[in-house]
Design a protein around this motif. Structure first.
Motif, PDB file in Angstrom:
ATOM      1  N   PHE A  26       0.827  -1.200   0.000  1.00  0.00           N
ATOM      2  CA  PHE A  26       0.000   0.000   0.000  1.00  0.00           C
ATOM      3  C   PHE A  26       0.866   1.257   0.000  1.00  0.00           C
ATOM      4  N   GLY A  27       1.892   1.268   0.824  1.00  0.00           N
ATOM      5  CA  GLY A  27       2.800   2.413   0.859  1.00  0.00           C
ATOM      6  C   GLY A  27       3.489   2.631  -0.477  1.00  0.00           C
ATOM      7  N   ALA A  28       3.891   1.544  -1.130  1.00  0.00           N
ATOM      8  CA  ALA A  28       4.517   1.668  -2.446  1.00  0.00           C
ATOM      9  C   ALA A  28       3.533   2.200  -3.480  1.00  0.00           C
ATOM     10  N   PHE A  29       2.260   1.804  -3.374  1.00  0.00           N
ATOM     11  CA  PHE A  29       1.240   2.329  -4.285  1.00  0.00           C
ATOM     12  C   PHE A  29       1.077   3.829  -4.104  1.00  0.00           C
ATOM     13  N   VAL A  30       1.002   4.276  -2.857  1.00  0.00           N
ATOM     14  CA  VAL A  30       0.895   5.716  -2.595  1.00  0.00           C
ATOM     15  C   VAL A  30       2.142   6.431  -3.101  1.00  0.00           C
ATOM     16  N   GLY A  31       3.310   5.837  -2.886  1.00  0.00           N
ATOM     17  CA  GLY A  31       4.545   6.418  -3.407  1.00  0.00           C
ATOM     18  C   GLY A  31       4.543   6.490  -4.919  1.00  0.00           C
ATOM     19  N   LEU A  32       3.944   5.493  -5.567  1.00  0.00           N
ATOM     20  CA  LEU A  32       3.841   5.509  -7.023  1.00  0.00           C
ATOM     21  C   LEU A  32       2.936   6.643  -7.496  1.00  0.00           C
ATOM     22  N   VAL A  33       1.837   6.866  -6.795  1.00  0.00           N
ATOM     23  CA  VAL A  33       0.946   7.983  -7.145  1.00  0.00           C
ATOM     24  C   VAL A  33       1.696   9.303  -6.998  1.00  0.00           C
ATOM     25  N   LEU A  34       2.410   9.477  -5.895  1.00  0.00           N
ATOM     26  CA  LEU A  34       3.182  10.696  -5.701  1.00  0.00           C
ATOM     27  C   LEU A  34       4.309  10.814  -6.728  1.00  0.00           C
TER      28      LEU A  34
END
Length: 143
Positions: A47-55
């Protein structure tokens, strides 16, 4: 995407990094940092990597437009364009400025609530609420 982006924004000036390459580098760092934050704060590194990908995608989209030099104004920027036409065409810088707040909102929602459905809906609403006005107001040379 429209062809209004300047070719000089992708080039390497005086031996420095191109804005697109710098945006990719910052985006990769965002993925790693948020994967670690996801692991530490919510025990979910994916989940954190997904949010990092969005950013990271947001950073990649807006960084070249922000770093581009102000060259002489095109006559296209002076011609009025209908609001509907501006919203329907993809505006790279506006999308890049809308994605990071949406990603941060999603991460913050996950910190306070386990269900992601409302967080995803809220993130999409935040992204659209930021993108639409910026797509209309920002000059087309940044698109």
């Amino acid at each position: 995407m429209n062809g209004s982006r300047d070719a000089g924004a992708e080039s390497v000036d005086e031996g420095g990094l191109s804005p697109a390459l710098l945006g990719i580098g910052v985006g990769v760092v965002d993925v790693a940092v948020f994967a670690y934050l996801g692991l530490e704060l919510v025990d979910d590194p994916v989940f954190g990597a997904f949010v990092g990908l969005v950013l990271g995608i947001g950073t990649y989209l807006f960084l070249p437009g922000v770093m581009a030099r102000d060259r002489e104004r095109d006559t296209d920027d002076l011609e009025p364009v209908a609001v509907g036409t501006r919203v329907r065409s993809f505006h790279r810088t506006a999308a890049g400025l809308a994605l990071p707040p949406a990603g941060i909102m999603l991460f913050a929602w996950r910190l306070i609530n386990e269900t992601l459905l409302f967080g995803l809906v809220g993130s999409v609403i935040i992204a659209l609420a930021i993108y639409v006005p910026l797509a209309v107001l920002l000059p087309r040379r940044l698109a």
